[in-house]
Design an enzyme around this catalytic site. Structure first.
Site, PDB file in Angstrom:
ATOM      1  N   TYR A 244      42.626  43.728  47.102  1.00  0.00           N
ATOM      2  CA  TYR A 244      42.388  45.001  47.394  1.00  0.00           C
ATOM      3  C   TYR A 244      41.449  45.725  48.070  1.00  0.00           C
ATOM      4  CZ  TYR A 244      43.474  50.476  47.040  1.00  0.00           C
ATOM      5  OH  TYR A 244      43.675  51.473  47.608  1.00  0.00           O
TER       6      TYR A 244
ATOM      7  N   LYS B 267      32.721  52.126  42.193  1.00  0.00           N
ATOM      8  CA  LYS B 267      32.751  51.858  40.738  1.00  0.00           C
ATOM      9  C   LYS B 267      31.158  52.462  40.260  1.00  0.00           C
ATOM     10  CE  LYS B 267      36.774  50.205  41.097  1.00  0.00           C
ATOM     11  NZ  LYS B 267      38.129  50.902  40.604  1.00  0.00           N
TER      12      LYS B 267
ATOM     13  N   ASP C 247      33.720  42.143  47.653  1.00  0.00           N
ATOM     14  CA  ASP C 247      33.906  42.809  47.943  1.00  0.00           C
ATOM     15  C   ASP C 247      33.725  43.027  46.514  1.00  0.00           C
ATOM     16  OD1 ASP C 247      37.214  45.629  47.491  1.00  0.00           O
ATOM     17  OD2 ASP C 247      35.376  45.811  46.187  1.00  0.00           O
TER      18      ASP C 247
END
Ligand code: KE4
Length: 433
Positions: A147, A270, A242
Site C-alpha cells: 500500500y 509517519k 516506500d
C-alpha cells in the site's frame, strides 16, 4: 474475560456517522474487519491510549507507526510549543526545512535531495509522477498487498484498508490508470523479469515497500530486493522504496540501511513528523532536479515543510539518535515475538508471528512462513477478529486488521510484554476451545 464498557464510543460513533462518511476520517479506523464499532480516543501517553469510556489500553497501533517515542513525548511537545509560538504556517521557506533536509540526507545517503509534503500518499503520488517525467515512460510495477496511499495509480491490488475490505482496486479509479499499473506477487523476482521483458522500455518505475507491512509484516526473501535493484539498474527503471512505515522504524536509516539495498527514490512519512502531518520523497540529484520550479515536473503544497511538523520531526529524529533506541527496542520486540511463538506452541492454535525490528504481525494460518499477499489472504480472518476482541477486552490494543502491522515504542516495558503474553495465552486458549 470481562466485557468492555464502550457506551460512549458507541454514542460518538452514531453522532460521527451523521457528518463523517463511515463515522471515521480513515477507513481502517472503523474496526469493520474486527466486527465491532471503533473506539473513540480521549488521550494517550507513553505506551498507553485511553478511550472516551476511560478504558486504558497498551497501544500497539501507535497512530499506525509515528509514535515510536511513545505518545505525548515531553521533548517533542516542548519543541512543538516553542515552534507554535512563532506562528504555525508561513507558506515560505524556513531554516528548519534545511535542517530537516540535511538530517534526512545524513541518515539516508541515497536521498541527495528531498521535497517535503503533508502525507505519505502525496509523496508516493509525486514520486511516481517524477519517475514518469524522468524516464518519459508510462507503466509502473507495484506488488500485490503493498500500500502506498490512496493515489489512483497505486490503488490496484493495494494492501492496508483496501485489502481489509477485500476491495483490492477502489471504485472511481479510471481503467486507464489501472492499465498502466502492473501488479505482481511480492518475493517473485521471475515475475518481475517477465514483466520487464514484456513491457521493455515502457516501465518508469518499480515501487515497493522493502519490508511490506500493509498485508501484515512480510519479509523479503534473500536476494529479492537485490534482484529488483539489478533489474531496474540494467533497464534504466527508477527503483522507489516506500519507507513510510520502515523509515526510522526497522533502523534509523530504514530498510535500506537494515537490508543494504539503495533505491533511486525514497518515500518517507509517519515517524518523520513525530505525529504531525508530514511526508517526504527524495533521492538522486539528477532525478530530483526535474521538480518544479527548476524542472518540468510540477509538485507543490500549501503546508509542505510546515514549521510545526518540521520541528516535531527534527526533535523526534534527534531523540532517536541521542537515545540510541534501536538495539534495546529490537531486543524488547524479539522477546515479544519469541514469547508469542511459545504461547502459540502451548495453545496449539494455527498461527505464526513475523517481525522486522519493532514491527510485527500475528497471522492466523497453518503456514510456517507467509511470503506474499496470496498467503495472507488465506488467513483465518474471523479467528483474527476474535483474537483482536479478546485482546482488547484485556487492555491490549492491536492493529484492527490482519492486513496491518503492530508497532512497539520505546515506552513499552518488559512488564507490558509480560502482560501481552498472558493476555495472548488466555485469548488463544479461548479461541481453541
Ligand atoms: P498517508 O497518506 O496515510 O500518510 O501514507 C500513505 C502510506 C504510504 N505508504 C505506506 C507504506 C503506508 O503504510 C501508508 C499509510 N499506512 C496506513 C496504515 N497501513 C495508514 C493508516 C490509514 O490509512 O489510516
Amino acid at each position: 474475560m470481562k466485557n468492555l464498557s464502550l457506551k460512549k464510543s458507541k454514542v460518538c460513533f452514531e453522532q460521527a456517522k451523521k457528518f463523517i462518511p463511515g463515522g471515521v476520517n480513515s477507513p481502517v479506523r472503523a474496526f469493520k474487519a474486527v466486527g465491532m464499532g471503533p473506539l473513540f480516543i480521549k488521550k494517550a501517553s507513553g505506551a498507553y491510549i485511553y478511550d472516551v469510556d476511560n478504558n486504558k489500553y497498551l497501544d500497539y497501533v501507535l497512530s499506525w507507526g509515528p509514535m515510536i517515542l511513545g505518545h505525548a513525548d515531553k521533548g517533542v511537545i516542548k519543541a512543538v510549543k516553542q515552534a507554535l509560538e512563532k506562528g504555525s504556517s508561513f507558506g515560505a521557506p524556513t531554516e528548519k526545512e534545511i535542517e530537516l533536509a540535511r538530517l534526512i540526507n545524513q541518515i539516508y545517503p541515497s536521498v541527495e535531495k528531498v521535497r517535503l509534503t503533508s502525507s505519505g500518499t502525496e509523496s508516493a503520488m509525486s514520486a511516481l509522477r517524477l519517475a514518469r517525467g524522468y524516464t518519459g515512460r508510462q507503466k509502473i510495477i507495484k506488488f500485490q498487498g503493498c500500500y502506498h496511499g490512496h493515489f489512483d495509480s497505486l490503488l490496484v491490488e493495494a494492501g492496508s484498508g483496501s485489502a481489509t475490505f477485500g476491495v483490492p482496486s477502489s471504485a472511481g479509479v479510471n481503467k486507464s490508470f489501472a492499465q498502466d499499473t502492473i501488479s505482481l506477487p511480492f518475493n517473485d523476482i521471475n515475475k518481475v523479469k517477465e514483466a520487464v521483458k514484456q513491457h521493455k522500455n515502457n516501465i518508469a518505475c518499480v515501487i515497493v515497500e522493502p519490508i511490506p507491512a500493509n498485508m501484515g509484516v512480510i519479509l523479503p526473501e534473500q536476494g529479492f530486493l537485490k534482484g529488483l535493484r539489478e533489474i531496474t539498474r540494467k533497464n534504466n527503471i527508477v527503483l522507489i522504496f516506500d519507507e513510510v512505515i520502515t523509515g526510522f522504524r526497522v533502523a534509523l536509516g530504514g530498510a535500506q540501511e537494515f537490508l543494504g539495498v539503495k533505491p533511486d527514490l525514497t518515500i518517507l512519512g509517519k515517524i518523520l513528523g513525530g505525529g504531525f502531518p508530514i511526508g517526504a520523497f527524495g533521492g538522486k540529484r539528477e532525478i530530483m532536479n526535474l521538480l518544479s520550479p527548476d524542472g518540468p515536473v510540477y509538485q507543490g503544497g500549501t503546508l509542505s515543510g510546515n514549521p510545526v511538523a518540521v520541528q516535531a520531526g527534527i526533535t523526534t529524529i534527534k531523540l532517536l539518535i541521542k537515545n540510541k533506541i534501536y538495539d534495546s527496542l529490537n531486543e524488547l520486540s524479539s522477546s515479544l515475538e519469541l514469547g508469542l511463538k511459545e504461547v502459540i506452541r502451548k495453545t496449539a492454535v494455527q498461527a505464526t508471528v513475523q517481525r522486522a525490528g519493532s514491527l510485527f504481525t500475528l497471522f492466523f494460518t497453518d503456514k510456517k512462513i507467509l511470503k506474499n499477499y496470496d498467503d495472507v489472504r488465506r488467513c483465518d480472518l474471523p479467528r483474527f477478529a476474535g483474537f483482536f476482541r479478546k485482546m482488547l477486552k484485556q487492555g491490549i490494543y492491536l492493529a484492527p486488521s490482519q492486513f496491518e502491522a503492530n508497532f512497539i515504542s520505546v515506552k513499552h516495558a518488559y512488564r507490558d510484554i509480560k502482560n501481552t503474553l498472558k493476555a495472548a495465552e488466555s485469548a488463544l486458549g479461548e479461541l481453541k476451545r
